[in-house]
Design an enzyme around this catalytic site. Sequence first.
Site, PDB file in Angstrom:
ATOM      1  N   CYS A  80       1.137  -0.936  -0.132  1.00  0.00           N
ATOM      2  CA  CYS A  80       0.118   0.030  -0.276  1.00  0.00           C
ATOM      3  C   CYS A  80       0.967   0.923   0.341  1.00  0.00           C
ATOM      4  O   CYS A  80       1.733   1.149   0.864  1.00  0.00           O
ATOM      5  CB  CYS A  80      -0.882  -0.335   0.844  1.00  0.00           C
ATOM      6  SG  CYS A  80      -1.766   1.255   0.950  1.00  0.00           S
ATOM      7  N   GLY A 127      -3.920  -4.589   0.890  1.00  0.00           N
ATOM      8  CA  GLY A 127      -3.409  -3.780  -0.007  1.00  0.00           C
ATOM      9  C   GLY A 127      -4.016  -2.653  -0.465  1.00  0.00           C
ATOM     10  O   GLY A 127      -5.537  -2.459  -0.603  1.00  0.00           O
ATOM     11  N   LYS A 215     -18.968   5.148  -3.509  1.00  0.00           N
ATOM     12  CA  LYS A 215     -19.331   5.538  -2.186  1.00  0.00           C
ATOM     13  C   LYS A 215     -17.700   5.294  -1.717  1.00  0.00           C
ATOM     14  O   LYS A 215     -16.867   5.109  -1.449  1.00  0.00           O
ATOM     15  CB  LYS A 215     -19.307   3.726  -1.791  1.00  0.00           C
ATOM     16  CG  LYS A 215     -20.962   2.814  -2.607  1.00  0.00           C
ATOM     17  CD  LYS A 215     -21.031   1.651  -2.001  1.00  0.00           C
ATOM     18  CE  LYS A 215     -22.095   1.047  -2.399  1.00  0.00           C
ATOM     19  NZ  LYS A 215     -22.610  -0.459  -2.799  1.00  0.00           N
ATOM     20  N   ARG A 319     -13.806 -14.327   0.854  1.00  0.00           N
ATOM     21  CA  ARG A 319     -12.226 -13.523   1.059  1.00  0.00           C
ATOM     22  C   ARG A 319     -10.487 -15.279   0.293  1.00  0.00           C
ATOM     23  O   ARG A 319     -10.973 -15.022   0.994  1.00  0.00           O
ATOM     24  CB  ARG A 319     -11.863 -12.539   2.013  1.00  0.00           C
ATOM     25  CG  ARG A 319     -12.872 -11.670   2.158  1.00  0.00           C
ATOM     26  CD  ARG A 319     -12.228 -11.235   3.326  1.00  0.00           C
ATOM     27  NE  ARG A 319     -12.996  -9.560   3.586  1.00  0.00           N
ATOM     28  CZ  ARG A 319     -14.275  -9.840   3.959  1.00  0.00           C
ATOM     29  NH1 ARG A 319     -15.060 -10.780   4.531  1.00  0.00           N
ATOM     30  NH2 ARG A 319     -15.173  -8.658   3.313  1.00  0.00           N
ATOM     31  N   ASP A 606      -8.731  28.943  24.463  1.00  0.00           N
ATOM     32  CA  ASP A 606      -9.413  29.115  24.154  1.00  0.00           C
ATOM     33  C   ASP A 606     -10.622  28.002  24.060  1.00  0.00           C
ATOM     34  O   ASP A 606     -11.654  28.352  24.230  1.00  0.00           O
ATOM     35  CB  ASP A 606      -8.926  29.416  22.122  1.00  0.00           C
ATOM     36  CG  ASP A 606     -10.470  29.663  21.560  1.00  0.00           C
ATOM     37  OD1 ASP A 606     -10.708  28.863  20.657  1.00  0.00           O
ATOM     38  OD2 ASP A 606     -11.625  30.871  21.744  1.00  0.00           O
TER      39      ASP A 606
END
Length: 636
Positions: A80, A127, A215, A319, A606
Amino acid sequence: MAVRPLSRMLRWLLGSSARSCSSGAPVTQPRPRESAQAASEELSRRRQFLRGQAAPFSAILTDSFGRQHSYLRISLTEKCNLRCQYCMPEEGVQLTPKANLLTTEEILTLARLFVKEGVDKIRLTGGEPLIRPDVVDIVAQLQQLEGLRTIGVTTNGINLARMLPQLQKVGLSAINISLDTLVPAKFEFIVRRKGFHRVMEGIHKAIELGYNPVKVNCVVMRGLNEDELLDFAALTEGLPLDVRFIEYMPFDGNKWNFKKMVSYKEMLDTVRQQWPELEKLPEEESSTAKAFKIPGFQGQISFITSMSEHFCGTCNRLRITADGNLKVCLFGNSEVSLRDHLRAGASEQELLRIIGAAVGRKKRQHAGMFSISQMKNRPMILIELFLMFRDSPPANPSISSWDALHVEGLRSRMSFSSQMATLWKGYRVPQTPPLAQQQLGSGSFQRYYTSHADSDANSKCLSPGSWASAAPSGPQLTSEQLTHVDSEGRAAMVDVGRKPDTERVAVASAVVLLGPVAFKLVQQNQLKKGDALVVAQLAGVQAAKLTSQLIPLCHHVALSHVQVQLELDSTRHAVEIRASCRARGPTGVEMEALTSAAVAALTLYDMCKAVSRDIVLEEIKLISKTGGQRGDFHRA
């Protein structure tokens, strides 16, 4: 012999315009003036007949609980181009040797086998599937498989805009894009890479090419992005998106715990508070998502409830991992190697027997979120799931988003608001960085934050020991004249063009005295505005990078490193801030460090001002600087 699934037979037969019916069904054609109701009744009778006559779904892909598996996800690669914190363990993953990964021919052989048995949808994953060089060719060859209805891809979107026209041409029909934040700096933190704008470009390209819906997968994690639910939902007003909010799931190495998971019901309540008219949409058979639509909006939102309300009873998914293992359940650790049998010369029938045995062993449901978190399973990156995003140099693999919030080297060329306005051109998206939350440890309210990946875990960033008294060292060259005025007393920027480049480091500090009430709320992370420490830290990092835009005569410095550390001091009810900056160049980075510490302190003010106005900012000062012609400085 492979048979067509019932749904395909219905579509084929009902789509025919012929007046005769070869199925033998007792069909009568409606006359031109017959009512719509009569036609509807005739269609219903025809469907009922076909259901009774159609051949059964493949026994090979039907498990012992009657679930028919018509959806196959194939991982094309373990690699990846991003390093998502919830997907990849902080230490990285050991990739499978290339020789042990499925070849293109093996992928197509297995796909062909599953489609013959009734699979009509294949999704390519990783990946990151779009970094595989032959992904376009794989899609083209899958498109030729008779009976395959849908070819989808789940991508992080980095390469999508460039590759999508070609992929669409060869047959890609569905797209899922992973995106967990609409804030560019947070995006870079989550995925440990740059690339936010490329993902946005990919989403717009998909819309431009006519994909509907596009999507968008968003993994929701408490303390990180649950404050962006409404911003994501608002995108569906003007865009044909299906924004899918996914419950955070446990995988090996992602440090899952129950506190990080935001449940479906909690997310739904948040959206309903903003849009009470939210409508539930009918659920498709075997759908993993509970879909909703805001009336008048172009797109829709969905919730994938894998943890809180599992959908195991209608699961139709199988899968195949990149190394050729068949997983019948995403959360199960049982796998069988189809690659090994293929390479051993197994026949088609032998492969089918192996696949059928694995499917037959599939359990009724997964073990539940708490048991799954204790199970040994692959990291998500090695299974295939939600991915993300630019090919910049690898981040330090030791970074952990949960042990401390590390934000290192975030570089932004424009403000958050201008970035988002440019990207979405009027669509409702966050115009300021949403507030992140971070709660560390268990049973203790000691909170420690650092933006630096290499901090000593055994030391406190602002402990007295780390503030050892320092004295000036080296030649202390000072000027008796101001350097930012010219000979006539007018403001002028110093010319540093002829100065040599040297390594410059500066450290500055600040202290915020909160008082007991505000201190306790910060300590326990109970402020309504969010996690004050995280927001202040991000503000300090951002301020360092924008110093030249805030201080008129400062030169722009290309910072190589920014570190912002905060620690609570219970004796003074204070937050101690330490900011350090590093760069190589002709001018110092003292102003960057001072600006970082000061803005972090102002941000704390803040965040807490609604609780108490009796907050004091003090001790904003330079601690040390090194590099440059004037020598080093260390405050005594």
